[in-house]
Design an enzyme around this catalytic site. Structure first.
Site, short mmCIF file in Angstrom:
data_model
loop_
_atom_site.label_atom_id
_atom_site.label_comp_id
_atom_site.label_asym_id
_atom_site.label_seq_id
_atom_site.Cartn_x
_atom_site.Cartn_y
_atom_site.Cartn_z
N ASP A 176 -30.28 4.62 33.56
CA ASP A 176 -31.37 4.15 34.43
C ASP A 176 -31.46 5.01 35.69
O ASP A 176 -32.55 5.41 36.10
CB ASP A 176 -31.13 2.69 34.85
CG ASP A 176 -31.43 1.72 33.71
OD1 ASP A 176 -31.70 2.22 32.60
OD2 ASP A 176 -31.40 0.50 33.92
N THR A 214 -37.06 -2.87 34.38
CA THR A 214 -37.35 -3.59 33.12
C THR A 214 -37.31 -5.10 33.33
O THR A 214 -38.13 -5.83 32.77
CB THR A 214 -36.32 -3.19 32.04
OG1 THR A 214 -35.02 -3.27 32.59
CG2 THR A 214 -36.56 -1.79 31.56
N THR A 215 -36.38 -5.58 34.18
CA THR A 215 -36.33 -7.02 34.46
C THR A 215 -37.56 -7.43 35.28
O THR A 215 -38.18 -8.46 35.03
CB THR A 215 -35.05 -7.38 35.25
OG1 THR A 215 -33.94 -6.78 34.59
CG2 THR A 215 -34.85 -8.86 35.35
N ASP A 224 -29.14 -5.20 32.17
CA ASP A 224 -30.30 -4.32 32.05
C ASP A 224 -31.36 -5.06 31.22
O ASP A 224 -31.11 -5.42 30.07
CB ASP A 224 -29.87 -3.02 31.36
CG ASP A 224 -31.06 -2.11 31.10
OD1 ASP A 224 -31.89 -1.98 32.01
OD2 ASP A 224 -31.16 -1.55 30.01
#
Length: 558
Positions: free
Chosen positions: A394, A97-98, A64
């Protein structure tokens, strides 16, 4: 001659480190690119995981983006901006997020040759902002609404969104199983925005398929005293009393001094203490409650008292669990046992204590307001369950977003390729240098499908050429084509149900562009020195405080 005798002007403290100009900007861009390279390999369904070992010895395995960025403990001031955008993406949308870190790093990487050639960074910023606005408009235009469908259909569509998110996580193998569980949990809390109404409890042991969803509240059995085993462990439609008081026999807290002239009076003082606790317990029983929960301790006397009257009690219940019981059962937490009216009591269809793995759980199901749910997670290693919890968080965020903003876009790099094509076409209509800058922005967007291929071990150049050819079709039928992770070719992401909420993409493009522009606008870094004496004082003060040394508040000896 006089001009040579100008006195030197000392503006900053001695030892201050300043660096400015083009070299400083390039150094910041390199730092950001280095951070992007750390999380690059975690993108997508075939992304690798990172094992992070901190100074306390705890080990975290995660892919994550936000978790990795938080644990990396980055010290470079410009690179810290990427940590902030990953956190904001996590709190705002929960996923991507990545993606946001990768995009920001790639935008700056594309800007680097222009900076080296002497282009003013403000020209780049202006073009990037224009490109960002155009990209977001295009995402909104391509987004498909899932409104107006029946509840069952909508559940199925939301599960597809959750499955897309979960496919890139450690629990991707069981994505269908968890996707339906997440959708049921989000629908259970309805329009309520509070995420803490969905509880996730972790029980080591068993396999992932043993995980289950409780349509209500579940929490681990709390510490209990003797007499607990005699209490009933199952009730149908019980009344539930929620307290925030201690039900223990307590002696005087303050050092009270009582002078007695007659020893027989001592007994009356002891009796008074007992009468106070019995009075409290009687009032709890009179309220008609069959389940008594308190945030503070319920002592051995009270436990035995309730057991004799077929009442279940649990003390030291965590505040979050107590609040979820209150929300679900419709009760109100009381800070006094005086005047307990029926309106403050909650209720549920079934209360039972159940064995889950090596733990006992108190489970409240069939609650009237139904505005809460609990997912009980099972699995082998502790790190695995921790990562599963982060993955579910998530997925829950994504489903909540999809319920509120019910528009989805194709995943698998399809939307990125389509925006890239659109921006390349648009850039050709612009005269001047801006054409080059918008073109470089468009090229940067291709990093998502390229990285998906690299992480899965496919030939990225080959797949990207196929995608460019598909997206260039005039009919527009290739707009939803993305990387097919299973075959190493390309596939229609919409048809294969690889969907993500439009809000994830919009937020990612926005945040990544803002971060890139912010770093491009910095032309000087000033690092103030900490004077050695100040450091010495701080260290000495800390030693004094740590040891105490009988000298009050860590003061140094004179």
């Amino acid at each position: 001659m006089s001009s040579m005798m100008q006195p030197q002007i000392i503006l900053l403290k001695e030892g201050t480190d300043t660096s400015q100009g083009k070299a400083q900007l390039l150094s910041n861009i390199n730092a950001v690119t280095a951070v992007g390279d750390v999380v690059r390999t975690t993108l997508g369904p075939r992304g690798m995981d990172k094992l992070i070992h901190d100074d306390k010895g705890s080990v975290t395995i995660s892919n994550d983006g936000a978790t990795i960025m938080k644990l990396l403990d980055i010290v470079h001031p410009a690179a810290k901006i990427l940590v902030d955008i990953a956190k904001s993406q996590d709190s705002e949308v929960g996923d991507g997020t990545t993606t946001v870190v990768l995009l920001a790093a790639e935008f700056l990487k594309e800007a680097k040759p222009f900076v080296e050639d002497g282009v003013h960074s403000q020209n780049l910023i202006r073009s990037y902002r224009t490109a960002s606005t155009l990209a977001i408009e295009k995402v909104k235009e391509l987004a498909v609404s899932i409104e107006g469908k029946s509840v069952e259909e909508k559940k199925g569509l939301l599960a597809k969104c959750a499955a897309t998110t979960l496919s890139s996580k450690l629990i991707g193998g069981e994505k269908e199983f968890f996707a339906t569980m997440v959708v049921d949990a989000v629908i259970a809390i309805g329009d309520d925005d509070r995420l803490n109404l969905i509880g996730i409890k972790k029980v080591p042991g068993g396999n992932m398929r043993d995980s289950f969803l409780v349509d209500g509240v579940a929490f681990k059995k709390t510490f209990s005293y003797a007499g607990f085993e005699q209490q009933p462990k199952k009730f149908l439609n019980p009344k539930i009393l929620l307290l925030n008081i201690e039900l223990e026999l307590k002696s005087e807290k303050e050092n009270a001094e009582i002078r007695l002239s007659d020893p027989s009076q001592y007994q009356s003082i002891v009796d008074a203490e007992w009468n106070i606790i019995y009075d409290k317990l009687d009032k709890c029983v009179e309220s008609g409650a069959k389940v008594v929960l308190s945030r503070l301790a319920i002592g051995d006397l009270a436990t035995q008292y309730f057991a004799d009257r077929d009442i279940f009690c649990a003390g030291r219940v965590a505040e979050a669990d107590l609040n979820r019981v209150a929300a679900a059962a419709g009760g109100t937490v009381q800070t006094s046992v005086n005047n307990i009216i029926p309106e403050v009591l909650g209720t549920c269809e079934i209360f039972e204590e159940k064995q889950v793995g090596g733990e006992r759980f108190n489970i409240f199901s069939g609650c009237p307001s139904g505005r809460t749910a609990t997912i009980v997670l099972r699995g082998g290693a502790d790190q695995f369950i921790e990562e599963a919890e982060r993955s579910l968080h998530d997925a829950i965020m994504i489903v909540r977003r999809a319920v509120k903003n019910s528009t989805v876009v194709p995943g698998g790099g399809a939307i990125d390729m389509e925006i890239s094509k659109y921006l390349r076409q648009h850039s050709r209509t612009i005269a001047g240098k801006s054409q080059l800058f918008i073109n470089s922005y468009a090229k940067a967007l291709e990093v998502i499908p390229r990285q998906l291929c690299d992480n899965a071990g496919f030939d990225a150049t080959d797949v990207l050429n196929k995608l460019r050819q598909k997206h260039a079709m005039q009919s527009g039928e290739g707009a939803s084509y993305g990387v097919d992770i299973n075959t190493g070719g390309i596939a229609d992401s919409f048809a294969s149900f690889v969907w993500e909420p439009a809000v994830v993409k919009i937020n990612a493009i926005n945040a990544a562009t803002e971060a890139a522009c912010l770093i491009l606008s910095v032309d000087e870094t000033v690092k103030n020195p900490k004077s050695e004496s100040a450091q010495g004082d701080a260290a000495a003060g800390a030693m004094g405080r740590g040891r105490g040394g009988g000298r009050g508040r860590g003061m140094r000896r004179r």
